[in-house]
Design an enzyme around this catalytic site. Structure first.
Site, PDB file in Angstrom:
ATOM      1  CG  ASP A  67      -0.258  -0.445   2.471  1.00  0.00           C
ATOM      2  OD1 ASP A  67       0.896  -0.561   2.437  1.00  0.00           O
ATOM      3  OD2 ASP A  67      -1.098  -1.033   3.465  1.00  0.00           O
ATOM      4  CG  ASN A 135      -9.104  -1.253  12.060  1.00  0.00           C
ATOM      5  OD1 ASN A 135      -7.986  -2.040  11.572  1.00  0.00           O
ATOM      6  ND2 ASN A 135      -9.605  -0.431  11.320  1.00  0.00           N
ATOM      7  CG  HIS A 137      -5.917  -2.305   8.703  1.00  0.00           C
ATOM      8  ND1 HIS A 137      -6.130  -1.134   9.165  1.00  0.00           N
ATOM      9  CD2 HIS A 137      -4.664  -2.428   9.112  1.00  0.00           C
ATOM     10  CE1 HIS A 137      -4.766  -0.613   9.443  1.00  0.00           C
ATOM     11  NE2 HIS A 137      -3.935  -1.552   9.496  1.00  0.00           N
ATOM     12  CD  GLU A 142      -8.605   0.975   7.732  1.00  0.00           C
ATOM     13  OE1 GLU A 142      -8.646   0.008   8.449  1.00  0.00           O
ATOM     14  OE2 GLU A 142      -8.044   1.945   7.758  1.00  0.00           O
TER      15      GLU A 142
HETATM   16  C1  F6R Z   1       1.506  -1.564   6.090  1.00  0.00           C
HETATM   17  C2  F6R Z   1       0.270  -2.019   6.166  1.00  0.00           C
HETATM   18  C3  F6R Z   1      -0.738  -1.946   7.583  1.00  0.00           C
HETATM   19  C4  F6R Z   1       0.148  -2.299   8.735  1.00  0.00           C
HETATM   20  C5  F6R Z   1      -0.593  -2.111   9.859  1.00  0.00           C
HETATM   21  C6  F6R Z   1       0.261  -2.403  11.129  1.00  0.00           C
HETATM   22  O1  F6R Z   1       1.964  -1.731   4.794  1.00  0.00           O
HETATM   23  O2  F6R Z   1      -0.394  -2.403   5.157  1.00  0.00           O
HETATM   24  O3  F6R Z   1      -1.807  -2.948   7.510  1.00  0.00           O
HETATM   25  O4  F6R Z   1       0.763  -3.730   8.703  1.00  0.00           O
HETATM   26  O5  F6R Z   1      -1.274  -1.111  10.046  1.00  0.00           O
HETATM   27  O6  F6R Z   1       0.995  -1.144  11.438  1.00  0.00           O
HETATM   28  P1  F6R Z   1       1.938  -1.380  12.356  1.00  0.00           P
HETATM   29  O7  F6R Z   1       3.095  -2.713  12.193  1.00  0.00           O
HETATM   30  O8  F6R Z   1       2.570   0.034  12.305  1.00  0.00           O
HETATM   31  O9  F6R Z   1       1.558  -1.704  13.707  1.00  0.00           O
END
Ligand code: F6R
Length: 240
Positions: A67, A135, A137, A142
């Site tokens: 992403d 959450n 995701h 989401e």
């Molecule tokens: C990042 C991504 C997100 C993160 C998730 C957890 O490329 O796709 O899904 O993996 O938000 O983020 P952290 O590791 O910062 O807790």
């Protein structure tokens, strides 16, 4: 889903690094699906250290990211393209031409999604690394994103903007939209490695692994994948 519970974040990073390094050694032409965020940082540090010490080579590896924030150019210090160069690509021998991520400043949103889907179709990931949102995701899919989704632009959930604000000066600076690989494309990876660390991920870990498979918890789709490994540290696994 295979579950590995580790004592702490360091052990989680160590276990994850071994899986990625083994993948690269087994197939020097592998396609890696990569993630950003805080969770994979320990893993990326270990890949860099291993590259320096043991000369594991990424010369022929292709890397596809999940992403990118919409509106941020790739040289912006908060963009995910920049994150990958800083924390991994700039420190190993991967050819930057072989690294792929959505273009956050593409003029035509639909055309950009289409371009990325074509690229994903042509490059099936041998392993897809994922972090887990508090959450539930995965990538920026989401809650209530369709399980059939492909690359699309999302409005980030308020909780995601809040979670990510720690990396910006304040929450107002966090982009509110992002391009993300869709859930159906993630599921096409041959193997999936998902990492979760810390108590704030515990609820999401429980939903991902034990709960009903539902679009309300995007990570629950992983229960349908035949080769998925979840590595969680003790804190993230405390509700299992
Ligand atoms: C990042 C991504 C997100 C993160 C998730 C957890 O490329 O796709 O899904 O993996 O938000 O983020 P952290 O590791 O910062 O807790």
């Amino acid at each position: 889903m295979q579950l590995i519970i580790t004592n702490d974040y360091e052990e989680l990073s160590e276990r994850a690094a071994k899986i990625i390094i083994d993948t690269v050694k087994a197939n020097p032409y592998a396609v890696l699906g990569l993630a950003t965020g805080t969770t994979p940082l320990g893993l990326y540090k270990r890949l860099v250290a291993d590259h320096e010490k043991n000369k594991t080579s990424y010369k022929h590896i292709r890397a596809v990211n999940l992403d990118e924030y919409k509106g941020l150019p790739s040289d912006h210090s908060q963009s995910y393209a920049y994150f990958m160069r800083k924390n991994l690509f700039g420190q190993i021998d991967i050819d930057l031409e072989n690294t792929y991520i959505e273009n956050g400043t593409a003029k035509d949103e639909m055309a950009e999604c289409d371009r990325y889907d074509k690229l994903l179709g042509a490059m099936r990931r041998d392993i897809q690394l994922l972090g887990l949102g508090s959450n539930g995701h995965i990538a920026f899919n989401e809650p209530y994103t369709s399980f059939d989704s492909k690359t699309h632009v999302v409005d980030l959930a308020e909780s995601t903007v809040r979670d990510n604000a720690r990396l910006f000066n304040n929450a107002d600076e966090v982009p509110k939209q992002a391009y993300t690989m869709g859930l159906s494309s993630i599921m096409q990876s041959k193997r999936i490695l998902i990492l979760a660390s810390g108590a704030n991920k515990a609820e999401a870990v429980r939903g991902a692994i034990m709960g009903e498979v539902t679009e309300a918890v995007p990570a629950s789709i992983l229960q349908r994948h035949g080769d998925c490994i979840l590595i969680a540290d003790k804190e993230a696994a405390r509700l299992l």
